[in-house]
Design an enzyme around this catalytic site. Structure first.
Site, PDB file in Angstrom:
ATOM      1  N   TYR A 147      15.365 -33.178 -16.685  1.00 10.14           N
ATOM      2  CA  TYR A 147      13.713 -33.581 -16.870  1.00 10.14           C
ATOM      3  C   TYR A 147      12.863 -33.394 -16.004  1.00 10.14           C
ATOM      4  O   TYR A 147      13.532 -33.978 -14.222  1.00 10.14           O
ATOM      5  CB  TYR A 147      13.184 -34.319 -17.736  1.00 10.14           C
ATOM      6  CG  TYR A 147      13.915 -36.113 -17.500  1.00 10.14           C
ATOM      7  CD1 TYR A 147      12.881 -36.472 -16.653  1.00 10.14           C
ATOM      8  CD2 TYR A 147      15.214 -36.813 -17.685  1.00 10.14           C
ATOM      9  CE1 TYR A 147      12.892 -37.992 -16.491  1.00 10.14           C
ATOM     10  CE2 TYR A 147      15.435 -37.947 -16.755  1.00 10.14           C
ATOM     11  CZ  TYR A 147      14.075 -38.505 -16.428  1.00 10.14           C
ATOM     12  OH  TYR A 147      14.448 -39.963 -15.849  1.00 10.14           O
ATOM     13  N   GLY A 189      -8.099  -7.221   4.431  1.00  9.30           N
ATOM     14  CA  GLY A 189      -8.496  -7.352   5.837  1.00  9.30           C
ATOM     15  C   GLY A 189      -8.160  -8.454   7.234  1.00  9.30           C
ATOM     16  O   GLY A 189      -9.148  -8.822   8.034  1.00  9.30           O
ATOM     17  N   MET A 230      -5.285  -7.708   8.479  1.00 12.23           N
ATOM     18  CA  MET A 230      -5.494  -6.771   9.600  1.00 12.23           C
ATOM     19  C   MET A 230      -6.103  -5.679  10.308  1.00 12.23           C
ATOM     20  O   MET A 230      -7.104  -5.684   8.621  1.00 12.23           O
ATOM     21  CB  MET A 230      -3.673  -6.626   9.169  1.00 12.23           C
ATOM     22  CG  MET A 230      -2.570  -7.772   9.633  1.00 12.23           C
ATOM     23  SD  MET A 230      -0.989  -7.287   8.989  1.00 12.23           S
ATOM     24  CE  MET A 230      -1.197  -6.762   7.083  1.00 12.23           C
ATOM     25  N   HIS A 246      -3.310 -43.702  -2.486  1.00 11.29           N
ATOM     26  CA  HIS A 246      -3.185 -44.658  -4.007  1.00 11.29           C
ATOM     27  C   HIS A 246      -4.155 -44.600  -4.581  1.00 11.29           C
ATOM     28  O   HIS A 246      -3.643 -44.386  -6.236  1.00 11.29           O
ATOM     29  CB  HIS A 246      -2.998 -45.831  -3.390  1.00 11.29           C
ATOM     30  CG  HIS A 246      -3.717 -46.817  -5.549  1.00 11.29           C
ATOM     31  ND1 HIS A 246      -4.871 -47.238  -5.520  1.00 11.29           N
ATOM     32  CD2 HIS A 246      -2.760 -47.850  -5.364  1.00 11.29           C
ATOM     33  CE1 HIS A 246      -4.935 -47.782  -6.746  1.00 11.29           C
ATOM     34  NE2 HIS A 246      -3.495 -48.120  -6.678  1.00 11.29           N
ATOM     35  N   ARG A 280      -3.532   2.686   8.262  1.00  6.45           N
ATOM     36  CA  ARG A 280      -3.902   1.199   7.798  1.00  6.45           C
ATOM     37  C   ARG A 280      -3.104   0.923   7.598  1.00  6.45           C
ATOM     38  O   ARG A 280      -1.985   0.810   8.013  1.00  6.45           O
ATOM     39  CB  ARG A 280      -3.852   1.164   6.606  1.00  6.45           C
ATOM     40  CG  ARG A 280      -5.788   2.166   6.390  1.00  6.45           C
ATOM     41  CD  ARG A 280      -6.586   2.273   5.251  1.00  6.45           C
ATOM     42  NE  ARG A 280      -7.890   2.924   5.016  1.00  6.45           N
ATOM     43  CZ  ARG A 280      -8.380   3.892   4.399  1.00  6.45           C
ATOM     44  NH1 ARG A 280      -7.106   4.694   4.587  1.00  6.45           N
ATOM     45  NH2 ARG A 280      -9.448   4.272   4.070  1.00  6.45           N
ATOM     46  N   CYS A 326      10.449 -38.275 -11.268  1.00  3.41           N
ATOM     47  CA  CYS A 326       9.349 -38.563 -11.911  1.00  3.41           C
ATOM     48  C   CYS A 326       8.163 -38.970 -10.252  1.00  3.41           C
ATOM     49  O   CYS A 326       7.669 -39.709 -10.860  1.00  3.41           O
ATOM     50  CB  CYS A 326      10.310 -40.083 -11.863  1.00  3.41           C
ATOM     51  SG  CYS A 326      10.511 -41.488 -10.995  1.00  3.41           S
ATOM     52  N   ARG A 340      -2.982  -1.349  -6.901  1.00  2.00           N
ATOM     53  CA  ARG A 340      -2.208  -2.340  -7.008  1.00  2.00           C
ATOM     54  C   ARG A 340      -3.013  -3.321  -7.890  1.00  2.00           C
ATOM     55  O   ARG A 340      -3.796  -3.066  -8.709  1.00  2.00           O
ATOM     56  CB  ARG A 340      -2.585  -3.238  -5.371  1.00  2.00           C
ATOM     57  CG  ARG A 340      -4.286  -3.507  -5.575  1.00  2.00           C
ATOM     58  CD  ARG A 340      -4.164  -4.330  -3.633  1.00  2.00           C
ATOM     59  NE  ARG A 340      -6.285  -4.277  -3.790  1.00  2.00           N
ATOM     60  CZ  ARG A 340      -6.174  -4.576  -2.107  1.00  2.00           C
ATOM     61  NH1 ARG A 340      -5.535  -5.010  -1.235  1.00  2.00           N
ATOM     62  NH2 ARG A 340      -7.979  -4.574  -2.736  1.00  2.00           N
ATOM     63  N   LYS A 353       0.787  -1.088  -0.030  1.00  2.00           N
ATOM     64  CA  LYS A 353       0.041  -0.035   0.439  1.00  2.00           C
ATOM     65  C   LYS A 353       1.023   0.792  -0.016  1.00  2.00           C
ATOM     66  O   LYS A 353       0.457   2.434  -0.877  1.00  2.00           O
ATOM     67  CB  LYS A 353      -0.987   0.162   1.394  1.00  2.00           C
ATOM     68  CG  LYS A 353      -1.614   1.131   1.064  1.00  2.00           C
ATOM     69  CD  LYS A 353      -2.685   1.012   2.607  1.00  2.00           C
ATOM     70  CE  LYS A 353      -4.525   0.823   2.591  1.00  2.00           C
ATOM     71  NZ  LYS A 353      -3.742  -1.444   2.232  1.00  2.00           N
ATOM     72  N   SER A 365      17.224 -40.397 -11.338  1.00  2.00           N
ATOM     73  CA  SER A 365      16.455 -40.299 -11.654  1.00  2.00           C
ATOM     74  C   SER A 365      15.249 -40.334 -10.090  1.00  2.00           C
ATOM     75  O   SER A 365      15.017 -41.604  -9.564  1.00  2.00           O
ATOM     76  CB  SER A 365      14.509 -40.931 -12.274  1.00  2.00           C
ATOM     77  OG  SER A 365      13.632 -39.900 -12.683  1.00  2.00           O
TER      78      SER A 365
END
Length: 891
Positions: free
Chosen positions: A862, A100, A102, A451, A91, A842, A335, A22, A774
């Site tokens: 990867y 909202g 604080m 699972h 504020r 993986c 903002r 702010k 992996s």
């Protein structure tokens, strides 16, 4: 000396860490020459110092006094003067928006004397007493700790006595009476009087905002939004302007674009003759912002011009709060506005077309979580009603179907064309056919890596796990809710995998246009085109490859359509289910080598065909095939059920007796740390050879067919290099045999999963035998934390999250400090021993947006994830390449 206070004219938007969002944005608007009421910001440094010591840091009060003098000079009024007093707002303003969460105190400076001066100078006695009433109420609750309900009760009592439907019907005398009632209430509750000194009001209000950083509301919000607890909040102190001074005044909220769709244009609400908090509180119905053009054309035109200035300056959707005080427009806040996933992609594309942002910047403004939300169908929120139960949102989307309670019934009904939801206490590999047949999976146990959750996500199935409010009775084929509602088999229910909710009946849903694009490649206008452009740019800039976890040709085809560059994990155990389970039983029950070899020989052509089909689908791309990993007893009947069946039979089936003996012999108290993975290959003769031969012969078949197969063989659960050395020798022996027999040179790189802490810590030695690594981060997380992933989420994760032990489940997002450190050690030591070592991941983390950034930074080659997460991983891999950081800050 540390500086704690900055005038708005001294700050900039890039000082948000110090001035809060702010304060930094008010400073930026001031620099742009927009009409901002003068003020100053007390920094986050001051907040942290106060929270650490309980006292104002040295020099802060003096700095505030000096900056206040500047505001007073600009306003031509002093704080606390009797006639025409200067009033202030106090504020909160943290680095990240916490709306909202604080505290705020308005109208600082009013007291028993100055309220009379305000009434005189404004010409509106009611306005003055209403402002004083608001101050006493806010200050009493926020600063002095009085229960807000007591003030509301006093207001309600007075309205009842005056027969007033709302507070707008109370006159000045009523409000003056209410102020006295409020002050007496404070005196009764706290033993002290409401302070008449404006300087004391200001000081105590600032400290109260600091304290609110650690309020329960703020802490809970930070945990949910993953905002660090040590940032602290700044406090903005600003001259009050009033929108409740008559028909030529008012307050509103405006957006430079529609935050729901991203469409360009002026969007927002306006409330004539009202303060900003009235707009937010909804005490009166607002009018569309376009109505301001009729009510006050001059202010409307000026506001539009300021909105254009802000959007071009911030180069993004801006969210603005404003007040008009007797025909004069004041800008109170701006903002970068929050938006839906659809709007985020649409705005990024439009701003690129308008030349306001580059393609790189546009990609940085969208995220994988948003893309995931766009991929799945969603329920119409207005039609959901009261849920039957809540659980863990394990796999997103919306699905409707008849509740069924076993796999066979799910398959039967689905084959007849009926949509079903498979309901279980928890699922096992035996439930796979039913999971495939079902639209959704609902369990009363388990968590996001159970699972049910893992398999459902891999298949793109909606899934809610751990719905503990449900008592699932599979024998009676029904479940009962906590309030006693009974849902019998065949009853239609709706499952929201995004929200973790279950509803009765059919809840309407809408198909995803983005998913249709990913499935077919057909582009259309709007968000689909925006998503396509973002993915294309991500592919162009990313370094990480994205592969898929896929066990069937169907999964492989989908993965390829979704942009996967190979298969990073093909689990062989799923190929042993169904009718093949009988062959696995024969292998386990074999009394000698001959019987075991007969069972393995029967499995060989089936596995060979599986691998041939997958290699054909992924022709030209790598396919990493993991050798059998789970304990063999998982392929045998349930121990308890089998024992009951044998005990209850007058003449037990000899096969059941034999099976029970095998199950008892193989029973382990902790099978996930028992005979599984590489250990199976070392103690079960012929098992590895059969699987490797199936792979090798599939490679031969595809090569002879003119294909370009790239199979890789991965050994699971290695903890010692000796294990891998022995198993690799067996693998290479079989590869050589098949090469010689076929006349086709079969070259399959042999690597291992790093899923045990010891493997990570001895990665240098293991790399001497492994051609690739992996990371199996599911098991690596489990073994590092000592968590049983199938149990702990439902048992205590909610308490851990509430108490801040961790901000998010380590099974969802990689634990950088523990598991992540093991990953880095293994990468560094593995590549030191074998330069150029290919390394991927993986586990489920391969499709988690935040974790993808970590894997990029850690130097992996990867990530591999379920087919439905491939687009998300592609997008985040591109964002990671641009940001160069370990975090995907989507706040």
């Amino acid at each position: 000396m540390v500086r704690y206070v900055y005038d708005f004219r001294e700050g900039r938007r890039d000082m948000a860490d110090l001035l809060g969002g702010k304060g930094a944005n008010l400073a930026e608007m001031t620099r742009l020459g927009l009409p901002v009421p003068p003020g100053f910001t007390v920094t986050t440094d001051a907040c942290r110092a106060f929270l650490a010591t309980g006292a104002e840091p040295d020099g802060m009060v003096a700095e505030i006094s000096r900056r206040l003098s500047t505001v007073e000079a600009a306003a031509g009024r002093r704080l606390g003067q009797r006639d025409d007093p200067l009033l202030l707002s106090v504020r909160s303003g943290a680095r990240f928006s916490m709306p909202g969460m604080m505290e705020t105190v308005l109208d600082i400076g009013l007291n028993d004397d100055s309220v009379l001066g305000l009434a005189k100078v404004s010409g509106r006695e009611r306005f003055a007493w209403d402002s004083y009433r608001r101050l006493v109420q806010m200050f009493g609750s926020t600063v002095m700790g009085v229960d807000p309900a007591l003030f509301e009760r006093a207001m309600t009592t007075l309205k009842s006595l005056r027969h007033a439907p709302d507070d707008l019907h109370l006159d000045a005398l009523d409000l003056a009476e209410l102020v006295e009632a409020y002050k007496q209430l404070i005196r009764d509750e706290t033993g002290e009087d409401f302070p008449q000194s404006p300087a004391e009001q200001l000081r105590r209000a600032i400290l109260a905002v600091f304290r609110s950083w650690n309020g329960e509301r703020a802490r809970l919000y930070r945990r949910r939004e993953h905002i660090p607890d040590d940032l602290g909040t700044a406090v903005t102190v600003q001259r009050m302007v009033f929108g409740n001074l008559g028909p030529d005044s008012g307050s509103g909220v405006a957006f430079t674009r529609d935050p729901s769709t991203g469409r360009s244009g002026l969007y927002g609400d306006y409330l004539p003759d009202a303060q900003g908090e009235d707009v937010v509180a909804g005490i009166r119905n607002t009018v569309p912002l376009t109505e301001l053009e009729r009510l006050d054309p001059g202010s409307y035109d000026e506001l539009c011009a300021h909105l254009r200035t802000l959007e071009r300056h911030y180069r993004d959707l801006c969210d603005i709060e404003f007040t008009i005080e007797r025909g004069t427009l004041w800008m109170l806040q701006t903002r970068v506005g929050k938006r839906t996933a659809e709007a985020a992609f649409a705005i990024a594309a439009e701003l690129t077309d308008e030349g306001l942002v580059s393609a790189d910047e546009a990609l940085a403004r969208v995220g994988g979580d948003g893309l995931a939300r766009l991929m799945f169908p969603r329920f119409d929120a207005s039609a959901t009603g009261e849920p039957l139960a809540h659980g863990i949102p394990a796999s997103p989307g919306a699905a409707v179907g008849a509740a069924v309670f076993d796999s066979a019934e799910a398959v039967r009904r689905a084959a007849a064309g009926e949509q079903v939801v498979l309901v279980r206490q928890e699922t096992t590999p035996d439930d796979l056919p039913g999971m495939i047949a079902a639209q959704a999976v609902l369990t009363s146990r388990g968590g996001k890596t159970s699972h049910a959750a893992v398999v459902a996500r891999g298949m793109g199935k909606v899934c809610v796990c751990g719905a503990e409010e449900l008592a699932v009775d599979t024998e009676a084929r029904r479940f009962t809710t906590r309030v006693g509602t009974v849902v019998e088999e065949g009853t239609v229910i709706s499952v929201d995998g995004s929200a973790g909710a279950v509803y009765p009946g059919v809840v309407p849903s809408a198909d995803s246009a983005v998913m249709r694009f990913l499935e077919t490649g057909e582009r259309s206008a709007g968000v689909v085109n925006a998503v396509a452009r973002a993915l294309e740019h991500a592919d162009a800039v990313r370094r990480l490859e994205v592969r898929a976890n896929a066990d069937t040709p169907e999964d492989a085809r989908r993965a390829r359509r979704f942009g996967a560059q190979g298969i990073g994990l093909c689990r062989t155990e799923h190929m042993f289910l169904g009718e093949r389970r009988k062959l696995v039983e024969e292998m386990i029950l074999a009394r000698d080598d001959t019987e075991r070899e007969r069972a393995l020989e029967a499995l060989l052509p089936l596995q060979r065909q599986d691998f041939t089909d997958i290699l054909e689908t992924m022709d030209g791309l790598p396919v990493t095939i993991r050798l059998l990993d789970p304990p063999l007893h998982e392929f045998l009947p349930d121990r308890t059920e089998l024992a009951v069946r044998v005990a209850a039979a007058e003449q037990p089936d000899p096969h059941d007796v034999e099976l029970l003996d095998a199950v008892n012999r193989m029973h382990e108290e902790n099978p996930m740390l028992g005979l599984r993975g590489v250990r199976l290959g070392l103690v079960i003769p012929g098992l590895v050879a059969m699987q490797v031969r199936a792979v090798a012969e599939a490679v031969v078949a595809r090569t002879r067919a003119g294909g370009s197969p790239h199979a890789e063989i991965m050994v699971p659960l290695v903890g010692a290099v000796e294990e891998l050395r022995i198993e690799r020798a067996e693998v290479e022996r079989v590869l050589a045999e098949v090469s010689e027999e076929s006349g086709v040179a079969v070259r399959c790189p042999v690597g291992t999963m790093i899923e045990l802490p010891r493997a990570a810590l001895t990665a240098g030695r293991i790399a001497e035998e492994a051609e690739f690594f992996s990371f199996g981060t599911n098991d690596l997380t489990q073994t590092t934390w000592g968590f049983s992933r199938d149990d702990v989420e439902a048992a205590f994760f909610s308490a851990y999250l509430d108490q801040g032990v961790f901000a998010t489940s380590p099974f969802e997002t990689i634990d950088r400090d523990g598991v992540g450190r093991l990953v880095r050690i293994a990468v560094d030591e593995g590549r030191a021993a074998r330069p150029g070592l290919v390394i991927g991941v993986c586990g489920e983390h391969g499709g988690d947006p935040d974790s993808v950034h970590f894997f990029h930074a850690a130097g992996l080659d990867y990530v591999s994830c379920s087919p439905f997460r491939v687009p998300v991983a592609r997008l985040e891999a591109g964002r990671a390449a641009l940001s160069g950081t370990e975090g995907s800050d989507s706040r």
